[in-house]
Design a protein around this motif. Structure first.
Motif, PDB file in Angstrom:
ATOM      1  N   TRP A  56       0.868  -1.168  -0.054  1.00  0.00           N
ATOM      2  CA  TRP A  56       0.122  -0.150   0.149  1.00  0.00           C
ATOM      3  C   TRP A  56       0.861   1.325  -0.114  1.00  0.00           C
ATOM      4  CZ3 TRP A  56      -1.271  -4.189   3.198  1.00  0.00           C
ATOM      5  CH2 TRP A  56      -0.398  -3.959   4.515  1.00  0.00           C
ATOM      6  N   CYS A 112      -1.407   0.629  -4.907  1.00  0.00           N
ATOM      7  CA  CYS A 112      -0.599  -0.390  -4.867  1.00  0.00           C
ATOM      8  C   CYS A 112       0.345  -0.418  -5.594  1.00  0.00           C
ATOM      9  CB  CYS A 112      -1.464  -1.695  -5.195  1.00  0.00           C
ATOM     10  SG  CYS A 112      -0.676  -3.220  -5.194  1.00  0.00           S
ATOM     11  N   GLU A 129      -2.089 -10.356  -8.566  1.00  0.00           N
ATOM     12  CA  GLU A 129      -3.358  -9.373  -8.077  1.00  0.00           C
ATOM     13  C   GLU A 129      -3.335  -9.522  -6.593  1.00  0.00           C
ATOM     14  OE1 GLU A 129      -5.217 -13.136  -9.492  1.00  0.00           O
ATOM     15  OE2 GLU A 129      -3.609 -11.999 -10.047  1.00  0.00           O
ATOM     16  N   ARG A 132      -2.884  -6.414  -4.827  1.00  0.00           N
ATOM     17  CA  ARG A 132      -4.002  -5.329  -4.681  1.00  0.00           C
ATOM     18  C   ARG A 132      -5.059  -5.717  -3.709  1.00  0.00           C
ATOM     19  NH1 ARG A 132      -4.509  -3.570 -11.124  1.00  0.00           N
ATOM     20  NH2 ARG A 132      -2.346  -3.701 -11.603  1.00  0.00           N
ATOM     21  N   TYR A 133      -5.162  -6.987  -3.371  1.00  0.00           N
ATOM     22  CA  TYR A 133      -6.229  -7.540  -2.577  1.00  0.00           C
ATOM     23  C   TYR A 133      -5.791  -7.046  -1.207  1.00  0.00           C
ATOM     24  CZ  TYR A 133      -8.071 -10.458  -6.540  1.00  0.00           C
ATOM     25  OH  TYR A 133      -8.628 -10.865  -7.731  1.00  0.00           O
ATOM     26  N   VAL A 136      -6.592  -3.784  -0.544  1.00  0.00           N
ATOM     27  CA  VAL A 136      -8.051  -3.814  -0.184  1.00  0.00           C
ATOM     28  C   VAL A 136      -8.252  -3.981   1.469  1.00  0.00           C
ATOM     29  CG1 VAL A 136     -10.373  -4.457  -0.748  1.00  0.00           C
ATOM     30  CG2 VAL A 136      -8.980  -3.713  -2.541  1.00  0.00           C
ATOM     31  N   SER A 157     -15.051   5.982  -6.650  1.00  0.00           N
ATOM     32  CA  SER A 157     -14.674   5.087  -7.498  1.00  0.00           C
ATOM     33  C   SER A 157     -14.887   5.587  -8.940  1.00  0.00           C
ATOM     34  CB  SER A 157     -15.368   3.579  -7.427  1.00  0.00           C
ATOM     35  OG  SER A 157     -16.678   3.819  -7.587  1.00  0.00           O
ATOM     36  N   ARG A 175      -0.592   1.512  -8.912  1.00  0.00           N
ATOM     37  CA  ARG A 175      -2.049   1.339  -9.404  1.00  0.00           C
ATOM     38  C   ARG A 175      -2.923   1.741  -8.442  1.00  0.00           C
ATOM     39  NH1 ARG A 175       0.450   1.391 -13.057  1.00  0.00           N
ATOM     40  NH2 ARG A 175       0.750  -0.057 -14.417  1.00  0.00           N
ATOM     41  N   ILE A 177      -6.117   2.183  -6.202  1.00  0.00           N
ATOM     42  CA  ILE A 177      -7.258   1.269  -5.604  1.00  0.00           C
ATOM     43  C   ILE A 177      -8.308   1.827  -5.137  1.00  0.00           C
ATOM     44  CG2 ILE A 177      -7.340  -0.256  -3.996  1.00  0.00           C
ATOM     45  CD1 ILE A 177      -5.484  -1.471  -5.805  1.00  0.00           C
TER      46      ILE A 177
END
Length: 211
Positions: A56, A112, A129, A132-133, A136, A157, A175, A177
């Motif tokens: 993060w 991310c 991925e 990125r999870y 989150v 969003s 990227r 998030i």
């Protein structure tokens, strides 16, 4: 080692915390104590991350120029989104308040870092991925920490992520998030605002398939 058994009262309060988590779009403009905000942001450090990569990256959007760029980004994307609806749905969409960017005292862009070396690629080699999870997951803990302090969070969003990345001058390997508004909610409710507005209904139960 600490006792890992929680009381019924704790579990009841935790259930209430999750029910009142809600995505907030209507904020008061009151300032947030920096110590409280820091305490909530520390929740990121408690979050799980694939390979302990901690991918993060948090940008505090504070300057007038950066905030204006983010707001203009949202307004353009929101106008484009409206064009995708017609009839009653378009009318309802036009009435929805979909961000608190003009009122929220604190705004954050969370990214991310897909290129991080931390974690040595463990778990991300087969499922990249997962980084990125992981971000989150950290955001979810932050969200609950905010609510426990009486604060609210709104996840915006409806944005052009590439444009926001350029406007905030972050590395190309990052990227987006989410863009987040943080502040004191006007009100709290267990019912999602979109459900109250008649946009969609929450499912009554979780469908689980067995193989």
């Amino acid at each position: 080692m600490r006792d890992q058994t929680f009381t019924d009262d704790f579990r009841t309060q935790f259930d209430l915390l999750m029910r009142l988590r809600r995505d907030v779009r209507r904020f008061r403009t009151d300032a947030i104590d920096e110590a409280v905000l820091t305490r909530c942001l520390d929740a990121f450090r408690l979050a799980p991350s694939v390979g302990l990569s901690e991918p993060w990256r948090v940008i505090r959007v504070k300057s007038e120029a950066a905030r204006n760029a983010a707001l203009e980004n949202f307004q353009a994307a929101n106008a484009q989104a409206l064009e995708g609806y017609s009839g009653e749905k378009a009318q309802l969409y036009s009435q929805l308040k979909l961000s608190g960017m003009q009122e929220a005292p604190v705004q954050l862009a969370v990214f991310c870092d897909d290129a991080t070396d931390k974690g040595q690629g463990l778990g991300a080699g087969t499922m990249p991925e997962m980084r990125r999870y992981s971000v989150v997951s950290a955001i979810t803990l932050f969200w609950l920490a905010l609510r426990a302090e009486g604060l609210g969070l709104g996840w915006v969003s409806i944005l052009d992520p590439q444009q926001l990345t350029r406007d905030l001058s972050v590395p190309e390997s990052w990227r987006l998030i989410g863009y987040f508004c943080v502040g004191w909610p006007e009100t709290f409710s267990e019912t999602p605002e979109l459900e109250r507005a008649g946009w969609e209904n929450r499912a009554d139960s979780l469908p689980i398939e067995v193989r």
